[in-house]
Design an enzyme around this catalytic site. Structure first.
Site, PDB file in Angstrom:
ATOM      1  N   VAL A   1       8.681  -2.298  -4.052  1.00 53.91           N
ATOM      2  CA  VAL A   1      10.063  -2.725  -3.859  1.00 53.91           C
ATOM      3  C   VAL A   1      10.570  -3.420  -5.123  1.00 53.91           C
ATOM      4  O   VAL A   1       9.924  -4.333  -5.634  1.00 53.91           O
ATOM      5  CB  VAL A   1      10.171  -3.674  -2.633  1.00 53.91           C
ATOM      6  CG1 VAL A   1      11.601  -4.155  -2.458  1.00 53.91           C
ATOM      7  CG2 VAL A   1       9.687  -2.976  -1.372  1.00 53.91           C
TER       8      VAL A   1
ATOM      9  N   LYS B   1       0.841  -1.195   0.000  1.00 53.20           N
ATOM     10  CA  LYS B   1       0.000   0.000   0.000  1.00 53.20           C
ATOM     11  C   LYS B   1       0.875   1.243   0.000  1.00 53.20           C
ATOM     12  O   LYS B   1       0.545   2.255  -0.583  1.00 53.20           O
ATOM     13  CB  LYS B   1      -0.868  -0.005   1.260  1.00 53.20           C
ATOM     14  CG  LYS B   1      -2.266  -0.518   0.998  1.00 53.20           C
ATOM     15  CD  LYS B   1      -3.233   0.008   2.036  1.00 53.20           C
ATOM     16  CE  LYS B   1      -2.657  -0.036   3.410  1.00 53.20           C
ATOM     17  NZ  LYS B   1      -3.325  -0.767   4.416  1.00 53.20           N
TER      18      LYS B   1
ATOM     19  N   LYS C   1      13.464   0.631  -2.541  1.00 53.03           N
ATOM     20  CA  LYS C   1      12.142   0.798  -1.943  1.00 53.03           C
ATOM     21  C   LYS C   1      11.629   2.171  -2.346  1.00 53.03           C
ATOM     22  O   LYS C   1      12.184   3.189  -1.952  1.00 53.03           O
ATOM     23  CB  LYS C   1      12.223   0.655  -0.426  1.00 53.03           C
ATOM     24  CG  LYS C   1      10.862   0.690   0.238  1.00 53.03           C
ATOM     25  CD  LYS C   1      10.900   0.232   1.678  1.00 53.03           C
ATOM     26  CE  LYS C   1       9.526   0.393   2.312  1.00 53.03           C
ATOM     27  NZ  LYS C   1       9.466  -0.094   3.691  1.00 53.03           N
TER      28      LYS C   1
ATOM     29  N   ASP D   1       5.407  -1.616  13.536  1.00 54.05           N
ATOM     30  CA  ASP D   1       4.662  -2.435  12.568  1.00 54.05           C
ATOM     31  C   ASP D   1       5.278  -3.830  12.548  1.00 54.05           C
ATOM     32  O   ASP D   1       5.449  -4.438  11.503  1.00 54.05           O
ATOM     33  CB  ASP D   1       4.712  -1.790  11.179  1.00 54.05           C
ATOM     34  CG  ASP D   1       3.745  -2.448  10.203  1.00 54.05           C
ATOM     35  OD1 ASP D   1       2.806  -3.134  10.667  1.00 54.05           O
ATOM     36  OD2 ASP D   1       3.916  -2.286   8.978  1.00 54.05           O
TER      37      ASP D   1
HETATM   38  P1  ADP Z   1       5.855  -2.117   2.946  1.00 54.57           P
HETATM   39  O1  ADP Z   1       5.906  -0.862   3.737  1.00 54.57           O
HETATM   40  O2  ADP Z   1       5.206  -1.937   1.606  1.00 54.57           O
HETATM   41  O3  ADP Z   1       5.333  -3.288   3.722  1.00 54.57           O
HETATM   42  P2  ADP Z   1       8.410  -3.462   3.126  1.00 54.57           P
HETATM   43  O4  ADP Z   1       9.676  -2.759   3.474  1.00 54.57           O
HETATM   44  O5  ADP Z   1       7.789  -4.326   4.165  1.00 54.57           O
HETATM   45  O6  ADP Z   1       7.381  -2.390   2.573  1.00 54.57           O
HETATM   46  O7  ADP Z   1       8.706  -4.317   1.852  1.00 54.57           O
HETATM   47  C1  ADP Z   1       7.720  -5.074   1.217  1.00 54.57           C
HETATM   48  C2  ADP Z   1       8.239  -6.437   0.861  1.00 54.57           C
HETATM   49  O8  ADP Z   1       9.372  -6.324   0.033  1.00 54.57           O
HETATM   50  C3  ADP Z   1       8.679  -7.221   2.071  1.00 54.57           C
HETATM   51  O9  ADP Z   1       7.647  -7.958   2.625  1.00 54.57           O
HETATM   52  C4  ADP Z   1       9.765  -8.102   1.503  1.00 54.57           C
HETATM   53  O10 ADP Z   1       9.205  -9.285   0.987  1.00 54.57           O
HETATM   54  C5  ADP Z   1      10.334  -7.281   0.372  1.00 54.57           C
HETATM   55  N1  ADP Z   1      11.555  -6.602   0.793  1.00 54.57           N
HETATM   56  C6  ADP Z   1      11.658  -5.384   1.334  1.00 54.57           C
HETATM   57  N2  ADP Z   1      12.929  -5.056   1.594  1.00 54.57           N
HETATM   58  C7  ADP Z   1      13.669  -6.115   1.233  1.00 54.57           C
HETATM   59  C8  ADP Z   1      15.072  -6.414   1.252  1.00 54.57           C
HETATM   60  N3  ADP Z   1      15.968  -5.556   1.715  1.00 54.57           N
HETATM   61  N4  ADP Z   1      15.459  -7.607   0.782  1.00 54.57           N
HETATM   62  C9  ADP Z   1      14.570  -8.489   0.310  1.00 54.57           C
HETATM   63  N5  ADP Z   1      13.265  -8.267   0.262  1.00 54.57           N
HETATM   64  C10 ADP Z   1      12.797  -7.117   0.718  1.00 54.57           C
HETATM   65 MG    MG Z   2       5.979  -4.423   5.194  1.00 54.82          MG
END
Ligand code: ADP
Ligand code: MG
Length: 478
Positions: free
Chosen positions: A222, A218, A242, A358
């Site tokens: 990424v 949302k 991101k 979170d």
């Molecule tokens: P959001 O705020 O949209 O939840 P996240 O930082 O949790 O953003 O990232 C969403 C998804 O992207 C995570 O659930 C993970 O699967 C993947 N992801 C995020 N950062 C990484 C990373 N450094 N390495 C691998 N996967 C990542």
């Molecule tokens: Mg997340």
């Protein structure tokens, strides 16, 4: 085919055809007047057409005082070509040809033309009106000005100005609609501005290649990318980008995390949404930095560019590490994971002076036999007005997850909360539940901050222990 080709048949046909020329020759038709005939027929046809048009015009206009003329669609001009002198419009004599746009008369510098009684100033109604009509030509192409330009119309300044206002607001509206289309971040797509930023990173060599989207949430998208090189620091082989989304809706939910975070308080109120979204990226970068210092397994920040945060990839060969929720763990691994999460929460609180806010099985990844914490853009300091509530929620998520997965060592939410904070708040005190006590605590903290003013408010103790305010709480309440 053979029948057609046969010579016999050909001859026969020849003989039959020979009859016709003889017949025609006998009648000896006069073809000299064919052209005239055709023209007469055409004229007749056109008149009938015009008659029909006249009937339609009559029907269309009815008794209305304002009527629309179909004159331009007529075939015969003028309709009655015999004695038409009365009907003819003698516009040839007038100064202005109604079918030709009037050139706006420029008034000389002195501001008037003519002499004596015949003086015409630049404010002359007729001149202004004509000028205004001609200026309609400058409106955007999609504005339909009709035949107005071609007629000797005189638009009053008032009419012209309101027309102009309408046109400009329409133009802006359509521009906005267009912009909205461009900005909507459908699925994994990012808006053109972000795309450009991403290309620039590849161009600058920071990234080798941007491969594809790992997740579209949302609040962020990424991407996986191959690392390139930076002058001052090494770039990992695999990185993620991101991209924080810039749609307005989502801020509303997230406002409370950043609005009350004193670190961003001064800046928040002055910023527009695009800049606020950059704060999210910046916040995540700062928080990751603190976590790295405490050696909590988490992505390493590579680069921050506006609302795009580049960090190391948790995973291998383009395959991201699974979320704790999806990881297939045996009971031994689960138990280890639990103790690790407990330790990380304590470190986060005590060493980093942070509450994740979170924390759940969705924001923890399982990689190389370890739990990695991600998604810390919303993390706040415990002294945040709702910091302890957020922490309580985190504890509930963690406890519920591990208890459901059958980890018998998993503490209850309350015990976990106390274990993380070291506050040792009783589960219930004089009939007041833990959560209520937490809220009361936060209220006291807020009042305290307001009394002392935010400038002198001590943020963390220098020795890296729990924040000073927390120590004060203990003294104040228990
Ligand atoms: P959001 O705020 O949209 O939840 P996240 O930082 O949790 O953003 O990232 C969403 C998804 O992207 C995570 O659930 C993970 O699967 C993947 N992801 C995020 N950062 C990484 C990373 N450094 N390495 C691998 N996967 C990542
Ligand atoms: Mg997340």
């Amino acid at each position: 085919l053979s029948e057609v080709m046969s010579e016999q048949l050909a001859k026969q046909l020849d003989e039959e055809n020979a009859v016709f020329p003889l017949l025609l020759a006998d009648e000896a038709p006069d073809t000299a007047s064919d052209l005239m005939l055709a023209q007469m027929l055409q004229m007749q046809f056109d008149r009938e057409f015009d008659d029909q048009l006249r009937r339609e015009e009559k029907k269309f206009n009815g008794d209305s005082k304002v009527s629309i003329s179909f004159e331009n669609y007529r075939m015969v001009h003028p309709y009655d070509d015999s004695d038409s002198s009365e009907d003819e419009v003698d516009w040839q004599d007038t100064r202005h040809d109604p079918y030709r746009a009037d050139k706006p008369q420029t008034t000389p510098r002195k501001g008037f033309t003519g002499k004596g009684k015949n003086i015409t100033t630049k404010h002359d109604e007729v001149t202004c009106g004509r000028k205004n009509t001609a200026r309609m030509d400058n409106f955007a192409p999609e504005v339909h000005v009709g035949d107005g330009l071609g007629m000797d119309l005189k638009l009053s300044n008032q009419v012209f100005n309101s027309l102009k206002r309408h046109c400009y607001s329409e133009q802006r509206r359509s521009a906005r609609l267009h912009e909205k289309k461009e900005h909507s971040t459908a699925e994994q797509a990012v808006d053109p501005r972000t795309r450009l930023l991403m290309y620039k990173m590849v161009n600058a060599g920071v990234l080798e290649n941007i491969n594809g989207c790992i997740s579209t949430g949302k609040e962020s998208v990424v991407f996986h990318a191959d690392g390139g090189s930076l002058e001052e620091q090494p770039v990992p082989d695999e990185v993620v980008l991101k991209v924080f989304k810039t749609t307005l809706n989502e801020f509303k939910n997230r406002d409370r995390y950043i609005k009350d975070d004193y670190r961003f308080k001064d800046r928040f109120s002055k910023l527009n949404p695009r800049k606020i979204i950059r704060l999210w990226a910046e916040k995540e970068m700062h928080n990751l930095g603190r976590m790295k210092k405490a050696e909590i397994p988490c992505p390493e920040v590579v680069l921050l560019k506006k609302h795009i945060l580049v960090m190391s990839f948790i995973g291998k060969d383009h395959i991201p590490a699974p979320k704790l929720k999806d990881a297939m763990l045996n009971s031994e691994d689960l138990k280890n994971a639990y103790y690790q999460v407990l330790h990380m929460m304590q470190q986060l609180y005590q060493e980093c002076n942070l509450v994740h806010a979170d924390l759940s099985e969705y924001n923890m990844l399982w990689h190389e036999g370890k739990v990695w914490l991600i998604d810390v853009s919303q993390s706040v300091e415990p002294t945040h007005p709702h910091g302890l509530e957020f922490l309580f929620r985190d504890c509930r998520n963690v406890s519920t997850f591990f208890q459901k997965r059958g980890v018998s060592e998993a503490m209850s939410t309350y015990d976990l909360f106390n274990a993380v904070t070291g506050l040792n708040i009783p589960l219930e005190s004089r009939g007041v539940s833990l959560l209520r006590q937490i809220v009361a605590l936060e209220k006291r903290n807020e009042d305290h901050i307001q009394k002392r003013g935010k400038k002198t408010f001590p943020v963390t103790s220098e020795d890296g222990g729990p924040p000073l305010e927390m120590k004060r709480y203990k003294q104040m309440i228990w």
